[in-house]
Design a protein around this motif. Structure first.
Motif, short mmCIF file in Angstrom:
data_model
loop_
_atom_site.label_atom_id
_atom_site.label_comp_id
_atom_site.label_asym_id
_atom_site.label_seq_id
_atom_site.Cartn_x
_atom_site.Cartn_y
_atom_site.Cartn_z
N LEU A 15 0.83 -1.21 0.00
CA LEU A 15 0.00 0.00 0.00
C LEU A 15 0.86 1.26 0.00
O LEU A 15 0.58 2.22 -0.72
CB LEU A 15 -0.93 -0.01 1.21
N THR A 16 1.94 1.25 0.78
CA THR A 16 2.85 2.39 0.81
C THR A 16 3.54 2.57 -0.53
O THR A 16 3.70 3.69 -1.01
CB THR A 16 3.88 2.22 1.93
N ALA A 23 1.90 9.40 -5.80
CA ALA A 23 2.44 10.73 -5.49
C ALA A 23 3.52 11.13 -6.50
O ALA A 23 3.56 12.28 -6.95
CB ALA A 23 3.01 10.74 -4.08
N ALA A 24 4.38 10.20 -6.87
CA ALA A 24 5.43 10.51 -7.85
C ALA A 24 4.82 10.80 -9.22
O ALA A 24 5.29 11.71 -9.93
CB ALA A 24 6.41 9.35 -7.95
N ALA A 62 4.60 14.15 -0.16
CA ALA A 62 3.95 12.84 -0.06
C ALA A 62 4.86 11.74 -0.60
O ALA A 62 4.97 10.66 0.00
CB ALA A 62 2.63 12.85 -0.83
N ALA A 63 5.54 12.01 -1.70
CA ALA A 63 6.44 11.01 -2.27
C ALA A 63 7.62 10.74 -1.33
O ALA A 63 7.99 9.58 -1.10
CB ALA A 63 6.94 11.46 -3.64
N GLY A 68 10.22 7.30 2.74
CA GLY A 68 10.75 7.12 4.08
C GLY A 68 10.07 5.98 4.82
O GLY A 68 10.70 5.28 5.62
N LEU A 69 8.79 5.78 4.59
CA LEU A 69 8.07 4.68 5.23
C LEU A 69 8.57 3.33 4.73
O LEU A 69 8.50 2.33 5.45
CB LEU A 69 6.58 4.80 4.98
N LEU A 70 9.03 3.28 3.50
CA LEU A 70 9.50 2.03 2.93
C LEU A 70 10.89 1.65 3.42
O LEU A 70 11.29 0.51 3.33
CB LEU A 70 9.51 2.09 1.40
#
Length: 71
Positions: A15-16, A23-24, A62-63, A68-70
């Protein structure tokens, strides 16, 4: 590393990654679409210049956040 090795849920990772892709894509498509609509690289009005800058900044944020979450 794989999501399972780091304790992340594979579904959340997918999902991320999907969010990052959207976003990209928005970051790349919005300026191009605005340029095509106007027919030039310059903004039509000062208000539209701020609007385009805002959309680009939010898409970039957002991108970067999703990236960063990944990690």
């Amino acid at each position: 590393m794989l999501a399972e090795e780091t304790g992340q849920s594979p579904g959340l990772t997918l999902l991320t990654a999907l969010f990052l892709a959207v976003a990209a894509t928005a970051l790349l498509v919005h300026p191009c679409a605005a340029t095509v609509r106007r027919g030039s690289l310059r903004a039509a009005t000062p208000t539209s210049a701020w609007r385009e800058a805002t959309v680009s900044c939010f898409a970039a944020a957002a991108a970067l956040h999703a990236f960063g979450l990944l990690e």
